[in-house]
Design a protein around this motif. Structure first.
Motif, PDB file in Angstrom:
ATOM      1  N   ASP A 117      25.528   4.398  48.471  1.00  0.00           N
ATOM      2  CA  ASP A 117      26.571   4.620  49.187  1.00  0.00           C
ATOM      3  C   ASP A 117      27.095   6.258  49.249  1.00  0.00           C
ATOM      4  O   ASP A 117      27.300   6.808  48.158  1.00  0.00           O
ATOM      5  N   ARG A 118      26.974   6.840  50.359  1.00  0.00           N
ATOM      6  CA  ARG A 118      26.905   8.516  50.540  1.00  0.00           C
ATOM      7  C   ARG A 118      28.527   8.879  50.666  1.00  0.00           C
ATOM      8  O   ARG A 118      28.581  10.156  50.672  1.00  0.00           O
ATOM      9  N   VAL A 119      29.497   7.975  50.895  1.00  0.00           N
ATOM     10  CA  VAL A 119      30.787   8.201  50.914  1.00  0.00           C
ATOM     11  C   VAL A 119      31.298   9.273  49.714  1.00  0.00           C
ATOM     12  O   VAL A 119      32.122  10.197  49.975  1.00  0.00           O
ATOM     13  N   ARG A 120      31.230   8.926  48.505  1.00  0.00           N
ATOM     14  CA  ARG A 120      31.441   9.747  47.316  1.00  0.00           C
ATOM     15  C   ARG A 120      30.444  11.241  47.344  1.00  0.00           C
ATOM     16  O   ARG A 120      30.943  12.019  46.470  1.00  0.00           O
ATOM     17  N   LEU A 121      29.268  11.213  47.816  1.00  0.00           N
ATOM     18  CA  LEU A 121      28.627  12.507  47.490  1.00  0.00           C
ATOM     19  C   LEU A 121      29.006  13.500  48.412  1.00  0.00           C
ATOM     20  O   LEU A 121      29.709  13.399  49.409  1.00  0.00           O
ATOM     21  N   ASP A 122      28.994  14.814  47.872  1.00  0.00           N
ATOM     22  CA  ASP A 122      29.221  16.039  48.571  1.00  0.00           C
ATOM     23  C   ASP A 122      28.633  16.109  49.802  1.00  0.00           C
ATOM     24  O   ASP A 122      27.546  15.750  50.076  1.00  0.00           O
ATOM     25  N   LYS A 123      29.244  16.898  50.854  1.00  0.00           N
ATOM     26  CA  LYS A 123      28.725  16.913  52.027  1.00  0.00           C
ATOM     27  C   LYS A 123      27.320  17.668  52.114  1.00  0.00           C
ATOM     28  O   LYS A 123      26.440  17.249  53.173  1.00  0.00           O
ATOM     29  N   LYS A 124      27.097  18.538  51.510  1.00  0.00           N
ATOM     30  CA  LYS A 124      25.814  19.484  51.564  1.00  0.00           C
ATOM     31  C   LYS A 124      24.802  18.517  51.120  1.00  0.00           C
ATOM     32  O   LYS A 124      23.692  18.560  51.432  1.00  0.00           O
ATOM     33  N   LEU A 125      24.988  17.949  50.136  1.00  0.00           N
ATOM     34  CA  LEU A 125      23.847  16.888  49.565  1.00  0.00           C
ATOM     35  C   LEU A 125      23.582  15.645  50.663  1.00  0.00           C
ATOM     36  O   LEU A 125      22.326  15.747  50.951  1.00  0.00           O
ATOM     37  N   VAL A 126      24.637  15.059  51.142  1.00  0.00           N
ATOM     38  CA  VAL A 126      24.370  14.168  52.344  1.00  0.00           C
ATOM     39  C   VAL A 126      23.589  15.153  53.441  1.00  0.00           C
ATOM     40  O   VAL A 126      22.489  14.425  53.888  1.00  0.00           O
ATOM     41  N   SER A 127      23.979  16.170  53.932  1.00  0.00           N
ATOM     42  CA  SER A 127      23.204  16.770  55.009  1.00  0.00           C
ATOM     43  C   SER A 127      21.818  17.077  54.616  1.00  0.00           C
ATOM     44  O   SER A 127      20.977  16.757  55.422  1.00  0.00           O
ATOM     45  N   LEU A 128      21.608  17.517  53.252  1.00  0.00           N
ATOM     46  CA  LEU A 128      20.257  17.512  52.761  1.00  0.00           C
ATOM     47  C   LEU A 128      19.283  16.259  52.832  1.00  0.00           C
ATOM     48  O   LEU A 128      18.051  16.374  53.386  1.00  0.00           O
ATOM     49  N   MET A 129      20.138  15.221  52.481  1.00  0.00           N
ATOM     50  CA  MET A 129      19.672  13.801  52.358  1.00  0.00           C
ATOM     51  C   MET A 129      18.983  13.549  54.002  1.00  0.00           C
ATOM     52  O   MET A 129      17.764  13.124  54.205  1.00  0.00           O
ATOM     53  N   ASP A 130      20.112  13.784  55.000  1.00  0.00           N
ATOM     54  CA  ASP A 130      19.773  13.386  56.292  1.00  0.00           C
ATOM     55  C   ASP A 130      18.707  14.064  56.892  1.00  0.00           C
ATOM     56  O   ASP A 130      17.862  13.666  57.574  1.00  0.00           O
ATOM     57  N   GLU A 131      18.478  15.396  56.417  1.00  0.00           N
ATOM     58  CA  GLU A 131      17.453  16.177  57.101  1.00  0.00           C
ATOM     59  C   GLU A 131      16.202  15.805  56.516  1.00  0.00           C
ATOM     60  O   GLU A 131      15.032  15.952  57.261  1.00  0.00           O
ATOM     61  N   LEU A 132      16.202  15.659  55.177  1.00  0.00           N
ATOM     62  CA  LEU A 132      14.939  15.241  54.514  1.00  0.00           C
ATOM     63  C   LEU A 132      14.264  13.796  55.284  1.00  0.00           C
ATOM     64  O   LEU A 132      13.268  13.771  55.629  1.00  0.00           O
ATOM     65  N   GLU A 133      15.219  12.907  55.293  1.00  0.00           N
ATOM     66  CA  GLU A 133      14.969  11.712  55.977  1.00  0.00           C
ATOM     67  C   GLU A 133      14.405  11.964  57.504  1.00  0.00           C
ATOM     68  O   GLU A 133      13.508  11.236  57.852  1.00  0.00           O
ATOM     69  N   PHE A 134      15.044  12.733  58.213  1.00  0.00           N
ATOM     70  CA  PHE A 134      14.664  13.139  59.617  1.00  0.00           C
ATOM     71  C   PHE A 134      13.217  13.671  59.747  1.00  0.00           C
ATOM     72  O   PHE A 134      12.442  13.492  60.423  1.00  0.00           O
ATOM     73  N   MET A 135      12.973  14.689  58.735  1.00  0.00           N
ATOM     74  CA  MET A 135      11.897  15.490  58.848  1.00  0.00           C
ATOM     75  C   MET A 135      10.606  14.681  58.466  1.00  0.00           C
ATOM     76  O   MET A 135       9.413  14.801  59.195  1.00  0.00           O
ATOM     77  N   THR A 136      10.701  13.706  57.467  1.00  0.00           N
ATOM     78  CA  THR A 136       9.716  12.595  57.007  1.00  0.00           C
ATOM     79  C   THR A 136       9.560  11.440  58.054  1.00  0.00           C
ATOM     80  O   THR A 136       8.689  10.504  57.517  1.00  0.00           O
TER      81      THR A 136
END
Length: 253
Positions: A117-136
């Motif tokens: 659940d990403r709701v509780r994670l900070d926005k910067k971390l979620v953004s990095l997670m999204d970017e890595l998923e997209f990159m790979t």
């Protein structure tokens, strides 16, 4: 072969398992970072940093062992109960890990996904997670799934909520709901179920990890603390799995 991360020391890895005979998907509960650090008189976060370095070694070992999917338990829904300083340190470590390893993971053709659940994670971390998923997203090698703010019961509850919403909206017939339906709503809907679950550090419990998905998984509870867990030991466990008889509730003819 030379085991990654052994600083030039040659170790003999177990031979790759026969095609189709070993685990396709290995899930790992990476436990023991804090105790590893405390035994060395260091703060717990020192152990978490040491443990993060082990992930690359294990992922690099997967192709030779025939492992296509590896899922690691990085932070559970229960881990928020730890001290504020440790939680903040872990979140900083996740951000640093993603930033540092993104290019290497892409170049090594590793497909990265995050569950939880990403709701509780900070926005910067979620953004990095999204970017890595997209990159790979186009990578076709090992599939690395990282569970952050993940809990098996929480996942099933969230999946059930989404399923109920589809039933209420008329998108899903209630009579069509069965054990094949719910997995389509889980975080792991695009992944095969794990064949082998490994827990390090000597604890013999599953700690709310992949509860639905691991119904027929084999388990290995080992004493090694996660920062000491190497590709050689990983290879032995994967190879041992290939020698097990899997009956899935049936009997051998």
């Amino acid at each position: 072969m030379r085991v990654p991360g052994t600083k030039g020391v040659d170790r003999v890895m177990p031979k790759p398992i026969r095609e189709g005979n070993g685990p396709r998907h290995v899930a790992i509960i990476m436990d023991g970072n804090g105790r590893w650090a405390q035994r060395r008189g260091r703060p717990r976060l020192f152990g978490h940093h040491a443990g993060a370095k082990r992930v690359r070694e294990i992922v690099e070992a997967c192709p030779d062992l025939g492992v296509r999917y590896v899922t690691i338990f990085a932070f559970s829904t229960e881990n928020w109960r730890r001290t504020q300083s440790e939680v903040a340190g872990l979140m900083s470590l996740f951000r640093r890990y993603i930033t540092k390893e993104a290019r290497a993971l892409f170049e090594e053709n590793v497909r990265v996904r995050f569950i939880g659940d990403r709701v509780r994670l900070d926005k910067k971390l979620v953004s990095l997670m999204d970017e890595l998923e997209f990159m790979t997203s186009g990578c076709t090698g090992v599939n690395l799934t990282i569970a952050i703010n993940y809990g098996g019961r929480d996942e099933v509850a969230r999946a059930t909520r989404r399923l109920a919403q589809d039933v209420a909206a008329g998108k899903l017939d209630p009579d069509a709901v069965n054990e094949e339906t719910l997995p389509k709503y889980l975080d792991t809907c695009v992944l095969p179920d794990p064949d082998l679950v490994i827990r390090t550090s000597g604890e013999a419990r599953i700690s709310n990890f992949l509860l639905w998905q691991s119904a027929y998984a084999e388990y290995e509870f080992i004493d090694t603390l996660w920062p000491d867990f190497c590709a050689e030991e990983f290879g032995r466990l994967v190879t041992a799995y290939g020698n097990r008889e899997r009956r899935y509730g049936g009997v051998k003819a």
